[in-house]
Design an enzyme around this catalytic site. Sequence first.
Site, PDB file in Angstrom:
ATOM      1  N   HIS A  61     -10.985  -4.262   3.009  1.00  9.73           N
ATOM      2  CA  HIS A  61     -10.889  -3.890   4.417  1.00  9.73           C
ATOM      3  C   HIS A  61     -11.811  -2.722   4.766  1.00  9.73           C
ATOM      4  CE1 HIS A  61      -8.300  -1.092   2.327  1.00  9.73           C
ATOM      5  NE2 HIS A  61      -8.221  -0.336   3.398  1.00  9.73           N
ATOM      6  N   ASP A  62     -12.391  -2.069   3.766  1.00 12.26           N
ATOM      7  CA  ASP A  62     -13.278  -0.930   3.999  1.00 12.26           C
ATOM      8  C   ASP A  62     -14.758  -1.252   3.800  1.00 12.26           C
ATOM      9  OD1 ASP A  62     -11.266   0.909   4.598  1.00 12.26           O
ATOM     10  OD2 ASP A  62     -10.972   1.461   2.505  1.00 12.26           O
TER      11      ASP A  62
ATOM     12  N   ASP B 108      -3.291   4.416  -2.327  1.00 11.94           N
ATOM     13  CA  ASP B 108      -4.421   4.825  -1.491  1.00 11.94           C
ATOM     14  C   ASP B 108      -4.965   6.186  -1.942  1.00 11.94           C
ATOM     15  OD1 ASP B 108      -6.018   4.465   1.020  1.00 11.94           O
ATOM     16  OD2 ASP B 108      -4.945   6.282   1.609  1.00 11.94           O
TER      17      ASP B 108
ATOM     18  N   GLU C 239      -6.615   3.348  -6.026  1.00  7.96           N
ATOM     19  CA  GLU C 239      -7.909   3.479  -5.353  1.00  7.96           C
ATOM     20  C   GLU C 239      -8.542   4.777  -5.824  1.00  7.96           C
ATOM     21  OE1 GLU C 239     -10.074   3.496  -0.973  1.00  7.96           O
ATOM     22  OE2 GLU C 239      -8.033   4.274  -1.162  1.00  7.96           O
TER      23      GLU C 239
ATOM     24  N   ASP D 136       0.858  -1.178   0.000  1.00  2.00           N
ATOM     25  CA  ASP D 136       0.000   0.000   0.000  1.00  2.00           C
ATOM     26  C   ASP D 136       0.898   1.233   0.000  1.00  2.00           C
ATOM     27  OD1 ASP D 136      -2.632   1.214   0.223  1.00  2.00           O
ATOM     28  OD2 ASP D 136      -3.190  -0.551   1.381  1.00  2.00           O
TER      29      ASP D 136
END
Length: 535
Positions: free
Chosen positions: A339-340, A214, A277, A112
């Site tokens: 994860h979100d 990200d 993202e 990430d």
Amino acid sequence: MEGNNPQTTRVPAAKSDRWWERAVIYQIYPRSFQDSNADGVGDLEGIRRRLDYIASLGVDAIWLSPIYPSPMADFGYDVADHCDVDPMFGSLASFDKLLDDVHAHGLKLLLDFVPNHTSDQHPWFHESRSSRSNPKRDWYIWRDPAPDGGPPNNWTSDMGGSAWEWDAATGQYYLHAFLREQPDLNWRNPDVRQAMLDVLHFWLDRGVDGFRIDVLWHCYKAAELPDNPPNPDYRPELGEKHKVLQHYSADQPEIHELAAAFRTMADSYGERLLVGEVCLPLPRLMAYYGSEAAPGVHLPFNFALLDCPWNPRALAEIITTYEAALPPAGWPNWVIGSHDAPRIAARIGEAQARVAMMLLLTLRGTPTLYQGDELGIGKVPIPAHRVRDPQDLRQPGLGLGRDRSRTPMPWNSAPFAGFSSTEPWLPLNPDWGSRNVSAQAADPGSMLALTRKLLHFRRLSDALTRGAFSLLHADEAVLAYERTFADERLVVVLNLSALPRPHPVRGVALVSTRGLPADPVTLRPHEGVILLPED
């Protein structure tokens, strides 16, 4: 959308047969994968010890959520040092050991990369806030108060409240699109740009195979920082960030030149992968692929399946619209969990989660599989005293919490599910005693067994990894589509209902979400099948 008017997409050219186009990415949330040192939190050594399991799934690459030094205000997305490993997870030496073992297993490793902001404990920010004359003052976005003494504009934080935080020592506000502990970097400063490009060089030189970037679309803000327009459709249950439309606080034209710079660097190392993202409507999302002259990220994340209505016609519309919007050189990608996001099994139930897994692994493009979804982990209650997610703590009662997707991986029926020898940092799924890797590995009818079968079948099939897509049928219950490559032709038929349904396509079932033999005439409730169609 019925079978007499299918939509066909192009077959990728042979030159585009890059590893990541045939690959399946497996996302690991390191805090919750495997604890190796009995502190209740997962770590790099834990991941290394589970590489045999990851390889046995049949995936091709691992993406790790942040592992950098951090105060953990947002569990690693508040980075205090971009070129090291938090002691909670290990060290650079343990990272190198993990990377070597990942490659020895024939896998790739993605990190990430968090370019929009840092921690307020980052040395850069300590300097920036020390005085208005500090050389790093302009590394972050500082502004004087509005005439009334309040924030400089009406921008809202994604975590709720204003996106501006007052700093009494220097008499200005600083911008934070997320927590106040996550000040935004000023990407208009060339020194910031060079420092962050140096971060990418550091990890690429170390041998990583790419990055998930990200909140890429947040990096640039409109230079004059004007007010965002109010959102006419705002409802409080959506969260405070939706009070205004992010017309000026994100997705600015300059971001595409930056994405192209990232791509140029990645390509200079060979076949490295950049996943961006980007949470934007489809036409704006597609811009992040860039152009032939200035390519952007390889895969702007496609989140369309995360919260879409779970019915065939809606899915058909999403899939065909996305495929039609892709630029000529754009390669598709799909996710059903992260994860979100809420767990897919929590949203549509375990039976349909099996169908969703077949959908994910048979659509055209690169799928990303989130840890635990191969077990069908569903709803995980988080008692109020165990809530850790700052988004939930800041806006309680709205159901925005992400802890439910970050709970520890259940490995076996030993105490604490084999994840740790002590109480984990978040609760386990309540059915961990039976829903765990060990139990499902021994059950040929389990979700894990189905996932492995699908991944194995996908790996052997050019039609599934590289082939064209054609929509064949979509009604109120059944979705069917075709995948073809050269002489190989497969049909996927998914029953999204709880009732038996007639097959819209006849053929021999090769894989079924409910196990073989499958009925050639009638789909069972909640059944998905991959067929070798009749000529």
